[in-house]
Design a protein around this motif. Structure first.
Motif, PDB file in Angstrom:
ATOM      1  N   VAL A  46      -9.640 -21.783  26.338  1.00 58.81           N
ATOM      2  CA  VAL A  46     -10.793 -21.559  27.220  1.00 58.81           C
ATOM      3  C   VAL A  46     -12.056 -22.019  26.507  1.00 58.81           C
ATOM      4  O   VAL A  46     -12.286 -21.643  25.344  1.00 58.81           O
ATOM      5  N   PRO A  47     -12.894 -22.834  27.161  1.00 57.18           N
ATOM      6  CA  PRO A  47     -14.160 -23.239  26.527  1.00 57.18           C
ATOM      7  C   PRO A  47     -15.018 -22.020  26.240  1.00 57.18           C
ATOM      8  O   PRO A  47     -15.089 -21.086  27.048  1.00 57.18           O
ATOM      9  N   TRP A  48     -15.658 -22.024  25.099  1.00 58.53           N
ATOM     10  CA  TRP A  48     -16.445 -20.864  24.700  1.00 58.53           C
ATOM     11  C   TRP A  48     -17.898 -20.953  25.179  1.00 58.53           C
ATOM     12  O   TRP A  48     -18.545 -19.949  25.438  1.00 58.53           O
ATOM     13  N   ASN A  53     -24.058 -16.303  33.182  1.00 64.75           N
ATOM     14  CA  ASN A  53     -24.277 -16.210  34.636  1.00 64.75           C
ATOM     15  C   ASN A  53     -23.104 -16.757  35.444  1.00 64.75           C
ATOM     16  O   ASN A  53     -23.131 -16.719  36.676  1.00 64.75           O
ATOM     17  N   THR A  54     -22.076 -17.251  34.782  1.00 68.04           N
ATOM     18  CA  THR A  54     -20.935 -17.845  35.492  1.00 68.04           C
ATOM     19  C   THR A  54     -20.241 -16.806  36.363  1.00 68.04           C
ATOM     20  O   THR A  54     -19.868 -15.736  35.890  1.00 68.04           O
ATOM     21  N   SER A  55     -20.060 -17.125  37.628  1.00 67.36           N
ATOM     22  CA  SER A  55     -19.374 -16.218  38.546  1.00 67.36           C
ATOM     23  C   SER A  55     -18.014 -16.765  38.981  1.00 67.36           C
ATOM     24  O   SER A  55     -17.156 -16.006  39.420  1.00 67.36           O
ATOM     25  N   PRO A  73     -15.696 -15.746  26.279  1.00 66.16           N
ATOM     26  CA  PRO A  73     -17.001 -15.230  25.877  1.00 66.16           C
ATOM     27  C   PRO A  73     -17.423 -14.132  26.849  1.00 66.16           C
ATOM     28  O   PRO A  73     -16.786 -13.949  27.892  1.00 66.16           O
ATOM     29  N   PRO A  74     -18.464 -13.369  26.547  1.00 62.96           N
ATOM     30  CA  PRO A  74     -18.934 -12.350  27.495  1.00 62.96           C
ATOM     31  C   PRO A  74     -19.328 -12.982  28.832  1.00 62.96           C
ATOM     32  O   PRO A  74     -20.194 -13.852  28.879  1.00 62.96           O
ATOM     33  N   ALA A  95      -7.147  -9.494  25.932  1.00 63.43           N
ATOM     34  CA  ALA A  95      -7.676 -10.823  26.231  1.00 63.43           C
ATOM     35  C   ALA A  95      -8.727 -10.810  27.342  1.00 63.43           C
ATOM     36  O   ALA A  95      -9.596 -11.684  27.389  1.00 63.43           O
ATOM     37  N   LEU A  96      -8.650  -9.824  28.244  1.00 68.33           N
ATOM     38  CA  LEU A  96      -9.536  -9.819  29.414  1.00 68.33           C
ATOM     39  C   LEU A  96     -10.685  -8.823  29.280  1.00 68.33           C
ATOM     40  O   LEU A  96     -11.340  -8.499  30.271  1.00 68.33           O
TER      41      LEU A  96
END
Length: 262
Positions: A46-48, A53-55, A73-74, A95-96
């Motif tokens: 997964v890109p870090w 703000n990504t939904s 990432p958060p 992981a989640l």
């Protein structure tokens, strides 16, 4: 040389006209406001560098095999996560973490064989979980039970093993039919004589033998405790009884000796 000083009102105006730059989009992805599309990019993880703000995050059709600790990432605002058509074999129990706002998770078309309830505990807002087209032979009913807001669960196209081990899942499915989409597409793969037999066609009588032989975890714990204790107790009892027999036998011999005529 003198120093240029910008008056306070002018500085505030410049900041308004030139807002700080938004977080960079991962090099392999396409980004629009609140949506990141990393599909079909040959990614192995997964890109870090994702904006907080990504939904919506699309990670389908890549080569991700493991979701480990701190894979994400958060992302406190993430609502939809798609990992379809990867090669996922393992998801770490943590992981989640940090995805508590997630509402839809698509893990279909992967290589998952085992899932633990602990993995899904952080997803308190999840309403839709797609586990279709994996390699699940069994599923701990604690997995869907760990999702308090779950409304739709997809499980089709998995090689279900229809033995006594599937009884807990069958019970959950029987009591939550409204949450199971495409439940008519859940078929046994093993054993061979039940191949393509619909799981939802089973009844209580199908598992009668299992219900008679299955023991609760508490029963196993009781047996493990009582077994060794009873063994030790039996040793002490036999030793005690043997000592009594020897003692009385000795007394009897002494009494015979005292009764002999001079």
């Amino acid at each position: 040389m003198g120093c240029w000083r910008i008056p306070g009102p002018m500085l505030a105006l410049l900041l308004l006209l030139c807002p700080p730059p938004s977080p960079a989009c991962p090099a392999a992805c396409r980004c629009s406001p609140a949506e990141v599309d990393c599909s079909e990019r040959g990614l192995r993880e997964v890109p870090w560098s994702l904006s907080t703000n990504t939904s919506t995050l699309w990670l389908g059709y890549n080569f991700i095999t493991v979701l480990g600790l701190y894979s994400f990432p958060p992302l406190p605002g993430l609502r939809l996560l798609s990992l379809v058509h990867n090669r996922l074999e393992l998801i770490h129990s943590q992981a989640l973490l940090g995805l508590g706002a997630l509402q839809e998770l698509d893990l279909s078309h992967n290589h998952l064989t085992v899932l633990t309830p602990e993995t899904f505990l952080p997803l308190t807002s999840l309403t839709t979980l797609n586990l279709g087209s994996n390699r699940l032979g069994e599923l701990d009913p604690g997995v869907p039970s760990a999702l308090p807001q779950l409304q739709a669960l997809l499980l089709q196209d998995n090689p279900w093993v229809c033995s006594c081990g599937i009884l807990p899942l069958w019970r959950w499915l029987s009591h939550n039919r409204e949450k199971v989409r495409e439940k008519s597409l859940l078929f046994c793969r093993v054993p061979e004589q039940l191949n393509n037999y619909p799981i939802m066609a089973f009844g209580d009588e199908s598992f009668r033998q299992c219900q008679e032989t299955l023991l609760s975890p508490q029963s196993y714990i009781t047996f493990f405790i009582i077994g060794p204790l009873s063994f030790i107790a039996s040793i002490f009892f036999c030793t005690f009884m043997g000592s009594l027999v020897v003692f009385f036998h000795s007394l009897r011999r002494e009494s015979h000796c005292w009764r002999r005529p001079l």
